[in-house]
Design a protein around this motif. Structure first.
Motif, PDB file in Angstrom:
ATOM      1  N   ASN A   1       1.400  -1.498  -0.198  1.00 56.92           N
ATOM      2  CA  ASN A   1       0.079   0.100   0.021  1.00 56.92           C
ATOM      3  C   ASN A   1       1.095   0.944   0.023  1.00 56.92           C
ATOM      4  N   PRO A   2       0.815   2.246  -1.032  1.00 61.72           N
ATOM      5  CA  PRO A   2       1.500   3.097  -1.336  1.00 61.72           C
ATOM      6  C   PRO A   2       1.864   4.626  -0.138  1.00 61.72           C
ATOM      7  N   ASN A   3       0.626   4.114   0.344  1.00 63.11           N
ATOM      8  CA  ASN A   3      -0.706   5.548   1.331  1.00 63.11           C
ATOM      9  C   ASN A   3       0.767   4.702   2.610  1.00 63.11           C
ATOM     10  N   ARG A   4       1.210   4.186   2.867  1.00 65.23           N
ATOM     11  CA  ARG A   4       1.468   3.111   4.483  1.00 65.23           C
ATOM     12  C   ARG A   4       2.773   4.215   4.142  1.00 65.23           C
ATOM     13  N   ASP A   5       2.932   4.769   5.889  1.00 63.84           N
ATOM     14  CA  ASP A   5       5.080   5.541   5.735  1.00 63.84           C
ATOM     15  C   ASP A   5       5.480   4.045   6.027  1.00 63.84           C
ATOM     16  N   GLU A   6       6.668   3.358   5.259  1.00 67.52           N
ATOM     17  CA  GLU A   6       7.212   2.778   5.115  1.00 67.52           C
ATOM     18  C   GLU A   6       8.289   2.404   6.045  1.00 67.52           C
ATOM     19  N   THR A   7       8.541   3.704   7.103  1.00 62.10           N
ATOM     20  CA  THR A   7       9.715   4.514   7.774  1.00 62.10           C
ATOM     21  C   THR A   7       9.089   3.366   9.509  1.00 62.10           C
ATOM     22  N   VAL A   8       8.295   3.393   9.326  1.00 62.05           N
ATOM     23  CA  VAL A   8       7.704   3.155  10.877  1.00 62.05           C
ATOM     24  C   VAL A   8       7.144   1.386  10.505  1.00 62.05           C
ATOM     25  N   VAL A   9       7.656   0.892  11.612  1.00 66.31           N
ATOM     26  CA  VAL A   9       7.518  -0.710  11.574  1.00 66.31           C
ATOM     27  C   VAL A   9       6.932  -1.207  12.891  1.00 66.31           C
ATOM     28  N   CYS A  10       6.088  -1.382  13.406  1.00 72.98           N
ATOM     29  CA  CYS A  10       5.569  -2.049  14.081  1.00 72.98           C
ATOM     30  C   CYS A  10       5.432  -3.708  14.725  1.00 72.98           C
ATOM     31  N   VAL A  11       6.627  -3.433  15.814  1.00 74.61           N
ATOM     32  CA  VAL A  11       6.812  -5.626  15.675  1.00 74.61           C
ATOM     33  C   VAL A  11       6.205  -5.771  16.681  1.00 74.61           C
ATOM     34  N   VAL A  12       5.227  -6.702  16.165  1.00 72.48           N
ATOM     35  CA  VAL A  12       3.944  -7.914  16.745  1.00 72.48           C
ATOM     36  C   VAL A  12       4.380  -9.274  16.847  1.00 72.48           C
ATOM     37  N   GLU A  13       4.100 -10.390  17.532  1.00 74.34           N
ATOM     38  CA  GLU A  13       3.466 -11.476  17.896  1.00 74.34           C
ATOM     39  C   GLU A  13       3.391 -12.270  17.140  1.00 74.34           C
ATOM     40  N   ASP A  14       2.426 -12.485  16.265  1.00 81.17           N
ATOM     41  CA  ASP A  14       1.735 -12.981  15.702  1.00 81.17           C
ATOM     42  C   ASP A  14       0.097 -11.900  14.179  1.00 81.17           C
ATOM     43  N   ILE A  15      -0.003 -12.030  13.602  1.00 79.46           N
ATOM     44  CA  ILE A  15      -1.455 -11.455  12.544  1.00 79.46           C
ATOM     45  C   ILE A  15      -2.954 -11.703  13.578  1.00 79.46           C
ATOM     46  N   ARG A  16      -2.841 -12.210  14.135  1.00 82.43           N
ATOM     47  CA  ARG A  16      -4.221 -11.400  15.710  1.00 82.43           C
ATOM     48  C   ARG A  16      -3.064 -10.007  16.020  1.00 82.43           C
ATOM     49  N   ASP A  17      -2.336  -9.982  16.165  1.00 81.96           N
ATOM     50  CA  ASP A  17      -1.886  -8.592  16.959  1.00 81.96           C
ATOM     51  C   ASP A  17      -2.187  -7.484  15.621  1.00 81.96           C
ATOM     52  N   VAL A  18      -2.084  -7.279  14.109  1.00 86.59           N
ATOM     53  CA  VAL A  18      -1.712  -7.058  13.069  1.00 86.59           C
ATOM     54  C   VAL A  18      -2.923  -6.697  12.865  1.00 86.59           C
ATOM     55  N   MET A  19      -4.095  -7.896  12.987  1.00 87.86           N
ATOM     56  CA  MET A  19      -5.506  -7.828  13.014  1.00 87.86           C
ATOM     57  C   MET A  19      -6.198  -6.412  13.757  1.00 87.86           C
ATOM     58  N   ALA A  20      -5.667  -6.883  15.612  1.00 89.55           N
ATOM     59  CA  ALA A  20      -5.880  -5.893  16.426  1.00 89.55           C
ATOM     60  C   ALA A  20      -6.048  -4.288  16.278  1.00 89.55           C
ATOM     61  N   ILE A  21      -4.229  -4.176  16.436  1.00 90.88           N
ATOM     62  CA  ILE A  21      -3.495  -2.957  15.779  1.00 90.88           C
ATOM     63  C   ILE A  21      -4.279  -2.240  14.251  1.00 90.88           C
ATOM     64  N   GLU A  22      -4.911  -3.319  13.059  1.00 93.01           N
ATOM     65  CA  GLU A  22      -5.617  -2.047  12.109  1.00 93.01           C
ATOM     66  C   GLU A  22      -6.622  -1.991  12.812  1.00 93.01           C
ATOM     67  N   ASN A  23      -7.122  -2.528  13.694  1.00 92.21           N
ATOM     68  CA  ASN A  23      -8.932  -2.811  13.585  1.00 92.21           C
ATOM     69  C   ASN A  23      -8.536  -1.083  14.772  1.00 92.21           C
ATOM     70  N   THR A  24      -7.606  -0.588  15.538  1.00 95.33           N
ATOM     71  CA  THR A  24      -7.447   1.201  15.952  1.00 95.33           C
ATOM     72  C   THR A  24      -7.743   1.988  15.372  1.00 95.33           C
ATOM     73  N   GLY A  25      -7.462   1.828  13.657  1.00 93.00           N
ATOM     74  CA  GLY A  25      -7.519   2.700  12.976  1.00 93.00           C
ATOM     75  C   GLY A  25      -5.941   3.734  13.198  1.00 93.00           C
ATOM     76  N   GLN A  26      -5.495   3.296  13.661  1.00 91.69           N
ATOM     77  CA  GLN A  26      -4.067   4.327  14.368  1.00 91.69           C
ATOM     78  C   GLN A  26      -3.220   4.375  14.095  1.00 91.69           C
ATOM     79  N   PHE A  27      -2.860   2.985  12.846  1.00 84.16           N
ATOM     80  CA  PHE A  27      -0.817   3.364  12.554  1.00 84.16           C
ATOM     81  C   PHE A  27      -1.505   3.298  11.129  1.00 84.16           C
ATOM     82  N   ASN A  28      -0.440   3.679  10.830  1.00 84.36           N
ATOM     83  CA  ASN A  28      -0.534   3.693   9.737  1.00 84.36           C
ATOM     84  C   ASN A  28       1.087   3.319   8.496  1.00 84.36           C
ATOM     85  N   GLY A  29       1.727   2.813  10.066  1.00 78.92           N
ATOM     86  CA  GLY A  29       2.876   2.062   9.135  1.00 78.92           C
ATOM     87  C   GLY A  29       3.144   0.649   8.483  1.00 78.92           C
ATOM     88  N   LEU A  30       4.126   0.036   8.676  1.00 76.11           N
ATOM     89  CA  LEU A  30       3.861  -1.560   7.755  1.00 76.11           C
ATOM     90  C   LEU A  30       3.905  -2.593   9.914  1.00 76.11           C
TER      91      LEU A  30
END
Ligand SMILES: [Zn+2]
Length: 206
Positions: A75-104
């Motif tokens: 996704n070209p609209n996401r900020d590739e300079t900020v990376v969030c380190v998570v344990e598994d896909i459930r965390d990605v889903m949880a953080i995506e649901n917040t709508g507060q994170f635009n990095g990778l």
């Protein structure tokens, strides 16, 4: 448990290999599958087969994906300079649901846990460090659950990044110790990402 059918016994045995499923529950589920229309059981069987045969892991972030590089990474609209380190896909889903994170993201696939025989090699840490060395990343946000294993993993990665010009931060611990990320409510989780604190600071307060 005595079974009148080897086929039944076999199915119950396999079902009971799932986490949290004892023999009795397994039997109940298998009998349920037998009772429902044949086509429905077959759809489940083929969904599982397709999943195993075709599932891919994004070769950038290691998230589960249907394609080689996932939709978040491309996704070209996401900020590739900020990376969030998570344990598994459930965390990605949880953080995506917040709508507060635009990095990778970077999905580790677990946490370092000597007790369970999980060392850094079992996780995607070297891939993360290699990505960090490419120089695109300006900030890494550690968003592992705040357990001893999570802290150990954060610290291990932090040490691997020494000498690189990358800011490290950790999500604010409005989330109670030991809470898994996926159970945190969206508002709390969203806020904890926005109010993240420098990782060094979290080391001093611990
Ligand atoms: Zn990806």
């Amino acid at each position: 448990m005595d079974f009148s059918s080897k086929l039944l016994e076999n199915a119950v045995h396999e079902m009971s290999q799932l986490p949290g499923i004892g023999k009795r529950t397994a039997l109940r589920l298998v009998l349920h599958l037998l009772k429902q229309p044949n086509s429905q059981t077959m759809r489940l069987a083929s969904a599982l087969e397709d999943l195993r045969n075709s599932v891919k892991f994004c070769n950038r972030c290691h998230n589960i994906s249907d394609v080689e590089v996932c939709e978040i990474c491309t996704n070209p609209n996401r900020d590739e300079t900020v990376v969030c380190v998570v344990e598994d896909i459930r965390d990605v889903m949880a953080i995506e649901n917040t709508g507060q994170f635009n990095g990778l993201y970077h999905v580790l696939g677990g946490k370092i846990s000597p007790m369970e025989g999980v060392g850094p090699q079992e996780l995607t840490i070297s891939s993360l460090v290699n990505k960090a060395k490419e120089g695109e990343i300006k900030e890494l946000i550690f968003a592992l659950s705040s357990t001893m294993e999570g802290d150990t993993t954060n610290f291990y990665i932090y040490k691997q990044l020494e000498g690189l010009e990358i800011a490290t931060s950790t999500i604010a611990r409005g989330i109670a110790i030991g809470d898994e990320l996926e159970y945190a409510d969206e508002v709390t989780l969203g806020r904890s990402i926005l109010n993240r604190i420098p990782f060094e600071k979290s080391l001093k307060t611990n």
